[in-house]
Scaffold this active site. Structure first.
Site, short mmCIF file in Angstrom:
data_model
loop_
_atom_site.label_atom_id
_atom_site.label_comp_id
_atom_site.label_asym_id
_atom_site.label_seq_id
_atom_site.Cartn_x
_atom_site.Cartn_y
_atom_site.Cartn_z
N ASP A 83 0.85 -1.18 0.00
CA ASP A 83 0.00 0.00 0.00
C ASP A 83 0.90 1.24 0.00
O ASP A 83 2.09 1.16 0.30
CB ASP A 83 -0.88 -0.04 1.25
CG ASP A 83 -1.72 1.19 1.44
OD1 ASP A 83 -2.36 1.62 0.47
OD2 ASP A 83 -1.73 1.73 2.56
N ASP A 85 -0.41 5.05 0.95
CA ASP A 85 -0.73 6.06 1.96
C ASP A 85 -0.62 5.49 3.37
O ASP A 85 -1.18 4.43 3.68
CB ASP A 85 -2.14 6.60 1.72
CG ASP A 85 -2.26 7.33 0.40
OD1 ASP A 85 -2.26 8.57 0.42
OD2 ASP A 85 -2.32 6.66 -0.65
N GLU A 92 -1.96 10.54 4.21
CA GLU A 92 -3.04 10.14 3.32
C GLU A 92 -3.17 11.25 2.27
O GLU A 92 -3.57 12.38 2.59
CB GLU A 92 -4.36 9.97 4.07
CG GLU A 92 -4.37 8.82 5.06
CD GLU A 92 -4.46 7.46 4.39
OE1 GLU A 92 -4.98 7.38 3.27
OE2 GLU A 92 -4.00 6.47 5.00
N ARG A 128 -15.50 11.29 -1.54
CA ARG A 128 -14.43 12.24 -1.23
C ARG A 128 -13.91 12.91 -2.51
O ARG A 128 -13.66 14.12 -2.52
CB ARG A 128 -13.29 11.54 -0.50
CG ARG A 128 -13.59 11.23 0.96
CD ARG A 128 -12.49 10.39 1.59
NE ARG A 128 -12.49 9.04 1.04
CZ ARG A 128 -11.48 8.19 1.17
NH1 ARG A 128 -10.36 8.55 1.77
NH2 ARG A 128 -11.57 6.97 0.66
N SER A 172 -2.22 1.20 -4.74
CA SER A 172 -2.83 2.20 -3.88
C SER A 172 -4.30 2.43 -4.21
O SER A 172 -4.68 2.49 -5.38
CB SER A 172 -2.08 3.54 -4.01
OG SER A 172 -2.71 4.55 -3.27
N GLY A 173 -5.09 2.59 -3.17
CA GLY A 173 -6.45 3.04 -3.33
C GLY A 173 -6.51 4.54 -3.53
O GLY A 173 -7.59 5.11 -3.64
N LYS A 217 -6.40 -5.15 -5.12
CA LYS A 217 -5.08 -5.33 -4.52
C LYS A 217 -4.74 -6.81 -4.39
O LYS A 217 -3.63 -7.24 -4.75
CB LYS A 217 -5.02 -4.64 -3.15
CG LYS A 217 -5.01 -3.13 -3.21
CD LYS A 217 -4.86 -2.52 -1.83
CE LYS A 217 -4.73 -1.00 -1.90
NZ LYS A 217 -4.44 -0.39 -0.59
N ASP A 240 -1.89 -0.84 5.89
CA ASP A 240 -2.30 -0.33 7.21
C ASP A 240 -3.80 -0.27 7.43
O ASP A 240 -4.24 -0.10 8.57
CB ASP A 240 -1.71 1.07 7.43
CG ASP A 240 -2.43 2.12 6.60
OD1 ASP A 240 -3.01 3.05 7.19
OD2 ASP A 240 -2.43 2.02 5.36
N ASN A 243 -8.82 -1.81 3.71
CA ASN A 243 -8.80 -2.18 2.29
C ASN A 243 -7.53 -2.94 1.91
O ASN A 243 -7.40 -3.39 0.77
CB ASN A 243 -8.96 -0.95 1.40
CG ASN A 243 -7.80 0.01 1.50
OD1 ASN A 243 -7.27 0.26 2.58
ND2 ASN A 243 -7.40 0.58 0.38
#
Length: 293
Positions: A83, A85, A92, A128, A172-173, A217, A240, A243
């Protein structure tokens, strides 16, 4: 055969290694060997026993030591997927980007709930991103320069594994606008993330293409392992948030790095006190073998 690795945030003492071996023995382990302390901060205990019971025996809440218990087989990994962030970088990105739109607190609250697993990831992400509609694209470069910092130990981890022949992937999301330069800076072979839709000089508040979510992922981990001719036991995944759980659970060694509770509970190893170089110690790679450039 199992290997218990202790990594101290500062200095690891022989007595701490012996005490951990005693706790493992009390939990039913047969201790085969207590290794030397490496670099003054890491040491291994070779043992046999039931891995779940022994994992419960190791941690001491007040100690600034990370404890990792794993099978000895395929200890050194040939694929690292991570991941971005709050894992490979300290922030983030969407929260920091929102600061340039004056809505950081509003977005950060949603991010936190999503990472805790309290909200649907895709729904929270699209919501968001919609709030960023009209933000100048130039804010992304400002955010990269002013807010994004590489996590301590990240470059050492990725560059050392790459130098030893491992495949390294940043997934990454978050967004390609951040993931691509971060991946290049750290030294990843490749990256995958979400694409922010742009119109002229502004963000539209939408995403282009499919969402990189928890399932993607895990799918990327599985596909890459297969294409590289690797078993999942030869793979390490680190993250972390909620997700990240599917890929953490799928990998031979799933690592929760300074993680939210659900991710930590799903992982084989939870690193709380050390930087990302701890992931080299748990592979049996000491500092004399590290690559930083």
């Amino acid at each position: 055969m199992l290997i218990a690795t202790l990594i101290a945030a500062d200095q690891l003492e022989k007595g701490e290694l012996s005490s951990a071996a005693d706790r493992l023995a009390d939990a039913g382990a047969r201790i085969e060997q207590i290794g030397k302390i490496i670099d003054g901060k890491a040491g291994d205990i070779i043992c046999e026993g039931e891995i779940r019971a022994l994992r419960e025996a190791l941690p001491i809440d007040e100690a600034t030591i990370d404890f990792v218990l794993q099978p000895a087989e395929a200890r050194e990994k040939k694929l690292l997927i991570s991941d971005m962030d709050s894992t490979m970088i300290t922030v983030e990105c969407i929260d920091e980007l929102a600061g340039y739109a004056g809505i950081k607190d509003q977005i950060a609250e949603i991010t936190e709930r999503a990472m805790l697993g309290e909200l649907d990831f895709e729904e929270a992400l699209r919501g968001r991103v919609a709030l960023l509609a009209g933000l100048e694209i130039s804010a992304i470069d400002r955010c990269l320069d002013e807010k994004v910092e590489i996590m301590p130990g990240a470059k050492t981890l990725v560059r050392t594994m790459a130098a030893r022949g491992a495949k390294t992937i940043l997934v990454s999301g978050g967004f390609t606008r951040f993931a691509e330069p971060v991946a290049r800076d750290i030294g990843f072979d490749s990256s995958e993330a979400n694409i922010l839709e742009e119109q002229g000089s502004q963000l539209t508040g939408k995403l282009a293409g499919p969402v990189v979510d928890a399932q993607r992922k895990a799918e990327l981990l599985r596909q890459t392992a297969q294409s590289q001719g690797l078993s999942l036991t030869q793979c390490m995944a680190v993250g972390d948030g909620a997700n990240d759980i599917p890929m953490i659970a799928l990998a031979g060694t799933g690592v929760a790095y300074r993680a939210k509770p659900k991710a930590a509970a799903a992982a084989d190893a939870a690193i709380k006190h050390n930087d990302l170089s701890a992931l080299l110690y748990i592979q049996g790679i000491g500092a004399d073998e590290w690559k930083t450039e």
